[in-house]
Enzyme design. Structure first.
Site, short mmCIF file in Angstrom:
data_model
loop_
_atom_site.label_atom_id
_atom_site.label_comp_id
_atom_site.label_asym_id
_atom_site.label_seq_id
_atom_site.Cartn_x
_atom_site.Cartn_y
_atom_site.Cartn_z
N HIS A 34 -9.27 6.36 -13.27
CA HIS A 34 -8.75 6.86 -14.48
C HIS A 34 -8.44 8.21 -14.52
O HIS A 34 -8.99 9.06 -13.88
CB HIS A 34 -10.19 6.58 -15.46
N HIS B 200 -6.14 11.24 -17.16
CA HIS B 200 -5.50 11.57 -18.30
C HIS B 200 -4.12 12.38 -17.88
O HIS B 200 -3.57 13.23 -18.59
CB HIS B 200 -6.26 12.95 -19.07
N ASP C 64 9.11 -2.43 -9.30
CA ASP C 64 8.78 -2.52 -8.02
C ASP C 64 7.28 -2.57 -8.00
O ASP C 64 6.68 -2.92 -7.19
CB ASP C 64 9.29 -1.08 -7.30
N HIS D 259 -6.27 7.22 -25.70
CA HIS D 259 -7.09 7.77 -24.86
C HIS D 259 -6.18 8.25 -23.63
O HIS D 259 -5.74 9.20 -23.50
CB HIS D 259 -8.20 6.96 -24.51
N TYR E 76 10.39 -5.71 2.01
CA TYR E 76 10.36 -4.33 2.05
C TYR E 76 9.43 -3.84 3.24
O TYR E 76 8.33 -4.23 3.44
CB TYR E 76 9.83 -3.78 0.65
#
Lengths: 230, 230, 230, 230
Positions: B95, B97, B120, B169, B226
């Site tokens: 998490h 910001h 991708d 948020h 890839y």
């Protein structure tokens, strides 16, 4: 080991893209071509830049057949080789997802010639391809990416406009040498940054043809006057 | 000390977020889960990154009960544990910001799939939750944040779209490992930056389904091509 | 030498503003107040940050009369002292021309509370003053700048919203200590960056009152739960 | 070697532009003038900044005739010398393609005086020239660039507004010394960044004349009060 000098130049161009902030993780690749031997040197796929050494570069022929190297070549190899076959004057190809040029590509828009920084390097708008068709995407996709670029350059000299935006994807850039192609990629990104801000300031006019001529031919061609005589 | 390897990986993921510029002060947290033992390792709350050591990590069970550790866990713990319970395939949660993803979250908008950099990593738009209701905010708020994410992912495979924006948020991002989740958070931020500029350039079309398929499955699943065979 | 500890804290806050990129050349200043002695410590005017030492700080009383120091105090001294007189709970003031907060100030707009990063620090919009009148500008201009801030804060608790934008000018930010005020200035700039991008994404709704409450009181007041118990 | 001190100052100003991020590759140049001797010291054309030494600077007279130096002078020499002839109070000229100022130039727009950062340095809008005519571009182009600047400054004191945007091109900036001119170029770029964001926030009003006066004359002229008495 084949092409030691070109390997070193291709590695250096790849690293320059990272140093200049054009590449996140491994989202970029550079290659160079030896026209006499008909061989391409390209970055391997998905190897960390910190670990890249000249001996990791992959050597292929102009059809992408591996001639030397144990690693997989860049997954964009087929675009590079097509450009080498179709644009005989170019000596190197660079592909990045540099963020501002990519934003223009995602918008599906040519970057208009809005100032002399652009005109010093690109003699006209930087073209964006048509979106690839579902057939092209489902077929030889990487090859078709090159086809879209070549088709878009009908009537445009690739040495006068050394970059193309692939719609919904990102830029391909080229030049005479790997160093030259990387340099053009850096300038493309700066031009893309300034162009979006110019458009935001609501100028849609572009520079005049005469200003475009004056700046471009000051740095290019027989009558160039910029820099030191070598 | 429990889970020494996972502690080190979780710490490293937290530090990677800082190095990549996704975290200001202590505005971020990463965790990892050991599925066999049913234990979560998470960053402690409000400790400076410079001082973080593996032994500071907090170990909880899948319901957030502390099993080992003297520090308070991240205040977002209940979101992490809910995601682990509801999304059994994920191995780590991050998490931040980070500013551009957060701007999309603040605008309450999904990030549309506008190009191949997005494709991708994310097989479709990056969803934004509904705004939390006043009841949810006044209740078990951190838990309810997770509930909003899970609700928004009805019909979406969390391993194919490893990120969600929480309206008003910021993003939650996940992956197979802490390193993978942090990597996805970095790419999310780059995708968010390019998407806002693309929208500013007035493209609202997005990429075609076939291009989305082609790029996503080039890097993911049984037919991925890839990188190097390991 | 008076107030050695506060001098060091004020110097450190000034340097933190530079390290965080909030100050170009000498466009910023920080001060702190000793409430018991009624003395203010403030940066001198126009001295290069590289050369700043604790002994260069200027000590004044709450009316701006110099008590100790050979250098001129910051030219914004009268704004600082007025804020100390009018806002008795604050312990430090910071002024920068940080670019995004200044852009909002130049636009004459409050920064609306658009997300939880904002709500973690500012309990409501970050207010922008009215433009100063010609009389105020032609009179005790620096003092009047403070007057405009105080006037704008009628009905607003300055400790709950520790920043104000001065219209056509730039932000003033405060806190309990110099470190706290500098921290708030850094967060203000991040919030200002995210807010302009959010507005560009066409969200004008802001967060709900309940989300604002939840985030703000998680970090502030008697029921705060964030961080470690000290 | 002529003008050793001025050579060092001109070199330092050129390097300062690079350090501050105003110059990509060799897209910039700075010069200084010795008014007593009527000599100009200017950067050579297209030499890497890493390799620049004082002895590489080129010395010319006020008409651009080389007096000392083996390298070609900057290709923009004729603009510099015209500005020295027409603006007798200036002591140095800087030209960059700094990206935000260039975006305004590409948009063909003056930068309006939107705040006190601007007013501290520029007493009024930063003017943008008319686009050069095809005749001017096809003629003595570099000289004509200077002509366009001088024409645009009819009625404007170049020491009160030490910068001009050349439409479709980029800024020219000047000052009393090379250091001063480089400083003004750095501030111009910051002002240009804030101005575009302010315009995006839909403020078109600008600061009042009285605020412009107050800020400008706080730092300039006989009654300046900013900084230390020297």
């Amino acid at each position: 080991m084949l092409l030691e000098k070109l390997r070193a130049e291709v590695l250096e161009a790849n690293l320059e893209l990272v140093r200049r902030g054009l590449v996140l993780y491994t989202f970029g690749n550079a290659s160079g071509v030896d026209r006499e031997q008909g061989l391409v040197v390209i970055k391997p796929s998905g190897v960390d830049y910190d670990d890249l050494r000249p001996e990791h570069m992959v050597v292929t022929d102009l059809n992408g057949k591996i001639v030397e190297g144990n690693l997989n070549p860049s997954s964009d190899l087929d675009t590079h080789t097509l450009l080498y076959r179709e644009f005989p004057a170019i000596g190197a190809v660079v592909h990045t997802h540099s963020e501002y040029a990519t934003s223009w590509a995602q918008a599906g828009l040519d970057i208009p010639a809005l100032g002399t920084t652009h005109a010093d390097y690109f003699y006209g708008p930087i073209p964006c391809t048509e979106p690839l068709t579902d057939e092209a995407i489902g077929g030889r996709y990487v090859h078709e990416t090159g086809v879209a670029i070549v088709k878009r350059f009908a009537g445009i000299d690739p040495m006068a406009v050394p970059a193309c935006l692939v719609a919904g994807h990102a830029p391909f850039v080229w030049g005479k040498t790997p160093d030259d192609a990387a340099h053009n990629a850096v300038v493309l990104e700066a031009v893309a940054r300034m162009a979006i801000r110019t458009v935001q300031l609501n100028s849609l006019a572009g520079v005049s043809q005469s200003l475009l001529d004056r700046h471009y031919f000051r740095k290019h061609g027989a009558n160039a006057t910029y820099g030191q005589k070598s």
